[in-house]
Design a protein around this motif. Structure first.
Motif, PDB file in Angstrom:
ATOM      1  N   GLY A  20       0.791  -1.191   0.000  1.00  0.00           N
ATOM      2  CA  GLY A  20       0.000   0.000   0.000  1.00  0.00           C
ATOM      3  C   GLY A  20       0.847   1.276   0.000  1.00  0.00           C
ATOM      4  O   GLY A  20       2.076   1.226  -0.073  1.00  0.00           O
ATOM      5  N   GLU A  22       1.947   3.346   2.221  1.00  0.00           N
ATOM      6  CA  GLU A  22       3.009   3.570   3.202  1.00  0.00           C
ATOM      7  C   GLU A  22       4.090   2.500   3.176  1.00  0.00           C
ATOM      8  O   GLU A  22       5.099   2.616   3.870  1.00  0.00           O
ATOM      9  N   ALA A  23       3.898   1.454   2.391  1.00  0.00           N
ATOM     10  CA  ALA A  23       4.798   0.303   2.466  1.00  0.00           C
ATOM     11  C   ALA A  23       6.229   0.636   2.059  1.00  0.00           C
ATOM     12  O   ALA A  23       7.196   0.204   2.702  1.00  0.00           O
ATOM     13  N   CYS A  95       5.767  -5.412  -0.764  1.00  0.00           N
ATOM     14  CA  CYS A  95       4.444  -6.024  -0.642  1.00  0.00           C
ATOM     15  C   CYS A  95       4.630  -7.532  -0.638  1.00  0.00           C
ATOM     16  O   CYS A  95       5.209  -8.090  -1.588  1.00  0.00           O
ATOM     17  N   ILE A 176      -6.573  -4.961   7.040  1.00  0.00           N
ATOM     18  CA  ILE A 176      -5.541  -4.487   6.122  1.00  0.00           C
ATOM     19  C   ILE A 176      -6.093  -3.372   5.228  1.00  0.00           C
ATOM     20  O   ILE A 176      -5.438  -2.351   4.995  1.00  0.00           O
ATOM     21  N   VAL A 179      -6.160  -0.185   7.220  1.00  0.00           N
ATOM     22  CA  VAL A 179      -4.853   0.469   7.367  1.00  0.00           C
ATOM     23  C   VAL A 179      -4.570   1.311   6.122  1.00  0.00           C
ATOM     24  O   VAL A 179      -4.096   2.450   6.218  1.00  0.00           O
ATOM     25  N   LYS A 180      -4.858   0.758   4.951  1.00  0.00           N
ATOM     26  CA  LYS A 180      -4.660   1.508   3.706  1.00  0.00           C
ATOM     27  C   LYS A 180      -5.563   2.739   3.656  1.00  0.00           C
ATOM     28  O   LYS A 180      -5.151   3.817   3.205  1.00  0.00           O
ATOM     29  N   SER A 184      -1.954   4.423   9.222  1.00  0.00           N
ATOM     30  CA  SER A 184      -1.474   3.617  10.339  1.00  0.00           C
ATOM     31  C   SER A 184      -1.625   4.287  11.698  1.00  0.00           C
ATOM     32  O   SER A 184      -1.498   3.622  12.731  1.00  0.00           O
ATOM     33  N   CYS A 209       2.432  -8.947   5.782  1.00  0.00           N
ATOM     34  CA  CYS A 209       1.748  -7.915   5.017  1.00  0.00           C
ATOM     35  C   CYS A 209       2.372  -6.601   5.437  1.00  0.00           C
ATOM     36  O   CYS A 209       2.521  -6.346   6.645  1.00  0.00           O
ATOM     37  N   GLU A 211       1.312  -3.719   5.683  1.00  0.00           N
ATOM     38  CA  GLU A 211       0.486  -2.853   6.523  1.00  0.00           C
ATOM     39  C   GLU A 211       0.557  -3.243   7.997  1.00  0.00           C
ATOM     40  O   GLU A 211       0.416  -2.381   8.874  1.00  0.00           O
TER      41      GLU A 211
END
Length: 248
Positions: A20, A22-23, A95, A176, A179-180, A184, A209, A211
């Protein structure tokens, strides 16, 4: 695959992100932290941070339903790989779900001149499990990951260790997505993850994951393994190892 350093620039790391949002930031922050930790008092800040190229592709977010969107996701992934691979010496995909494409990406890299090496999440995770000596792990990730079928990056994990998945994968998938959607910092997310972890029997829990580490907090009686952090450590080690070889 052996790294193929480009002779005209410093050793360069790469991140493909977008699933996502922030990943990629999280992976980069962890690479910086591992670099500083390994260098200790000798770390000078800006001058010792690894050189980095990032490609963020929002279309990769379609991987949350990989089976339905596989052709479109691969089109986006191939474009991102072709853009980043010639510009780096080693790169990772921020990811867990998208690392399902690792074998196909390896084949693609063989046809890209001076392509950097892919550091896959599953390769790093298998090494981490061997290091820990864990006999049983709990796997937390998106629906395509925890399905452990032919669209899961970790479909081969059960050959190395006993794997427990959450009883309600839909509940984890909804978390999940939130979070996206919420980011967060939303205070409701961490307790939801903690509750899912406490309902599992395994002592070692894989946060598979990107997230989940963003909202994870320590849980009594559980060892949480952040797969993203393990990948960051590997990338930092590659960059520092190359620098040490050049210095020698």
């Amino acid at each position: 695959m052996t790294p193929r350093p480009h002779t005209a620039r410093p050793y360069t790391l790469g991140i493909i992100t977008g699933s996502g949002p922030e990943a990629g930031l999280d992976l980069w922050a962890k690479i910086l932290r591992h670099t500083q930790t390994r260098m200790g008092a000798g770390f000078r800040g800006d001058l010792d941070a690894p050189r980095l190229v990032a490609v963020s592709e929002p279309a990769l977010g379609l991987s949350m339903d990989l089976k339905a969107n596989e052709p479109a996701v691969w089109t986006a992934m191939e474009t991102a790989v072709r853009e980043i691979a010639p510009a780096v010496d080693a790169f990772a995909i921020a990811c867990n779900t998208l690392n399902w494409y690792a074998p196909r990406i390896e084949a693609l890299l063989a046809d890209i001149p001076r392509a950097g090496q892919l550091v896959s999440f599953q390769g790093v995770l298998h090494d981490e499990i061997r290091r820990l000596g864990a006999a049983r792990v709990g796997l937390l990730g998106s629906a395509p990951v925890v399905a452990l079928d032919d669209h899961s990056a970790y479909s081969g994990l059960a050959a190395h260790v006993a794997v427990e998945t959450p009883a309600d994968a839909g509940r984890l998938q909804a978390l999940i997505h939130d979070v996206k959607r919420l980011g967060s910092t939303d205070a409701s997310l961490g307790p939801r993850l903690q509750e899912i972890i406490m309902q599992m029997q395994a002592d070692t829990i894989l946060l598979a994951c990107t997230e989940l580490p963003l909202i994870a907090r320590p849980v009594a009686g559980r060892q949480l393994i952040d797969v993203t952090d393990a990948v960051a450590a590997r990338l930092a080690g590659l960059a520092l190892g190359h620098g040490q070889m050049r210095a020698a």
